[in-house]
Design a protein around this motif. Structure first.
Motif, PDB file in Angstrom:
ATOM      1  N   ARG A  64       0.860  -1.126   0.160  1.00  0.00           N
ATOM      2  CA  ARG A  64       0.035   0.108   0.104  1.00  0.00           C
ATOM      3  C   ARG A  64       0.836   1.418  -0.038  1.00  0.00           C
ATOM      4  O   ARG A  64       0.341   2.346  -0.602  1.00  0.00           O
ATOM      5  CB  ARG A  64      -0.986  -0.080   1.183  1.00  0.00           C
ATOM      6  CG  ARG A  64      -0.244  -0.327   2.423  1.00  0.00           C
ATOM      7  CD  ARG A  64      -1.456  -0.594   3.525  1.00  0.00           C
ATOM      8  NE  ARG A  64      -2.074   0.830   3.728  1.00  0.00           N
ATOM      9  CZ  ARG A  64      -1.466   1.888   4.633  1.00  0.00           C
ATOM     10  NH1 ARG A  64      -0.612   1.828   5.319  1.00  0.00           N
ATOM     11  NH2 ARG A  64      -2.571   2.973   4.872  1.00  0.00           N
ATOM     12  N   SER A  65       1.977   1.156   0.518  1.00  0.00           N
ATOM     13  CA  SER A  65       2.991   2.330   0.483  1.00  0.00           C
ATOM     14  C   SER A  65       3.555   2.749  -0.820  1.00  0.00           C
ATOM     15  O   SER A  65       3.963   3.905  -0.896  1.00  0.00           O
ATOM     16  CB  SER A  65       4.230   1.963   1.262  1.00  0.00           C
ATOM     17  OG  SER A  65       5.052   0.908   0.793  1.00  0.00           O
ATOM     18  N   ALA A  66       3.116   1.856  -1.861  1.00  0.00           N
ATOM     19  CA  ALA A  66       3.454   2.253  -3.187  1.00  0.00           C
ATOM     20  C   ALA A  66       2.623   3.456  -3.916  1.00  0.00           C
ATOM     21  O   ALA A  66       3.094   4.069  -4.761  1.00  0.00           O
ATOM     22  CB  ALA A  66       3.642   1.268  -4.076  1.00  0.00           C
ATOM     23  N   PHE A  67       1.620   3.485  -3.067  1.00  0.00           N
ATOM     24  CA  PHE A  67       0.576   4.506  -3.698  1.00  0.00           C
ATOM     25  C   PHE A  67       0.460   5.837  -2.991  1.00  0.00           C
ATOM     26  O   PHE A  67       0.984   6.027  -1.941  1.00  0.00           O
ATOM     27  CB  PHE A  67      -0.854   4.007  -3.654  1.00  0.00           C
ATOM     28  CG  PHE A  67      -0.935   2.664  -4.296  1.00  0.00           C
ATOM     29  CD1 PHE A  67      -1.665   2.732  -5.610  1.00  0.00           C
ATOM     30  CD2 PHE A  67      -0.824   1.243  -3.893  1.00  0.00           C
ATOM     31  CE1 PHE A  67      -1.916   1.598  -6.382  1.00  0.00           C
ATOM     32  CE2 PHE A  67      -0.930   0.407  -4.648  1.00  0.00           C
ATOM     33  CZ  PHE A  67      -1.482   0.289  -5.910  1.00  0.00           C
ATOM     34  N   VAL A  68       0.023   7.016  -3.658  1.00  0.00           N
ATOM     35  CA  VAL A  68      -0.261   8.185  -3.181  1.00  0.00           C
ATOM     36  C   VAL A  68      -1.722   8.507  -3.319  1.00  0.00           C
ATOM     37  O   VAL A  68      -1.890   8.629  -4.543  1.00  0.00           O
ATOM     38  CB  VAL A  68       0.694   9.317  -4.038  1.00  0.00           C
ATOM     39  CG1 VAL A  68       0.273  10.755  -3.011  1.00  0.00           C
ATOM     40  CG2 VAL A  68       2.187   8.894  -3.375  1.00  0.00           C
TER      41      VAL A  68
END
Length: 273
Positions: free
Chosen positions: A185-189
């Motif tokens: 999930r940390s790959a998204f903004v």
């Protein structure tokens, strides 16, 4: 390889932010985007269809891989950023401002196109079912699609899995899906609340003598009452219970124990009755 500007810079310059209403989450990691673009194989000279490109992170990776991209985006705020990609890759990007659910894809991209997309969460499953439910062999040669991890697991699930249901049967009865890449999930903004995964799907041979609507009606009835035995859940489907013994499917079983091949065999029996 073309020099692509940093995505954070593109987003800042155009004042973009992900729209919750449109199910948007932007991917900014160029290395990860290149890995996703590589999943279908060599895209040099290939036609690619993309839904919901947003600021163009995946679009740039696909263009960089040599593809000609047709991108459908309903958020007009993103169009100037995408137009810049069209200038970096002249003649390689076709932009369409529209709702992907209303698009007839084959006249746009022809047959044999690859679909590669970080699908907006709110339309992903609907688009997948439409692409899987089209006439076979389909207009697309592969689907490489980002889903919430939970949805991805439902697509590839096997009998007995908690995730096994109608979506698994719809995805597996005449195509072959697998999870190609988990995405944190940390790959998204902004980061979504759940993990994601990229699913790769290729068409397989369509089983003969099977009506797609009959298969859908069976799985809707059975998985709509998945905790009940087939003798109860399939009562409303004409001739379904009569067909079970000849196929070696016990009426005491529940929907989640019945394999895709068995659902296909039952649908075939009812399609010919």
């Amino acid at each position: 390889m073309n020099a692509l500007p940093p995505l954070r810079e593109v987003i800042a310059r155009h004042g973009l932010s992900a729209s919750k209403a449109l199910g948007q989450n932007f991917l900014l990691d160029r290395q990860l985007l290149a890995r996703i673009a590589a999943i279908p194989g060599d895209l040099q000279g290939a036609s690619v269809y993309e839904v919901g490109p947003g600021p163009g992170g995946l679009t740039g990776a696909l263009l960089d891989a040599g593809a000609a991209v047709t991108a459908v985006e309903r958020d007009r705020r993103c169009l100037p950023a995408l137009a810049e990609l069209g200038e970096i890759f002249p003649g390689k990007l076709t932009l369409i401002e529209d709702d992907a659910l209303k698009i007839a894809e084959e006249p746009l991209v022809g047959r044999g196109a690859h679909v590669v997309s970080n699908l907006p969460y709110n339309v992903g499953t609907a688009l997948l079912l439409r692409w899987l439910g089209a006439e076979w062999t389909p207009w697309w040669s592969s689907l490489t699609l980002m889903f919430q991890k939970e949805v991805a697991e439902r697509i590839v699930a096997k009998p007995g899995d908690d995730a096994y249901g109608r979506l698994a049967v719809a995805s597996q009865w005449r195509s072959t899906p697998h999870i190609a890449l988990p995405v944190h999930r940390s790959a998204f903004v902004p980061p979504p609340k759940v993990a994601s995964a990229v699913v790769h799907i290729v068409p397989a041979a369509e089983p003969e003598g099977v009506s797609h609507p009959v298969l859908e009606r069976l799985t809707a009835a059975a998985f709509g009452q998945r905790r009940k035995m087939l003798r109860q859940s399939l009562k409303a489907v004409p001739h379904a219970l009569d067909a079970l013994p000849a196929l070696g499917i016990a009426a005491e079983r529940r929907a989640e124990t019945v394999g895709v091949d068995e659902w296909v065999a039952l649908a075939r029996a009812l399609s010919s009755s």
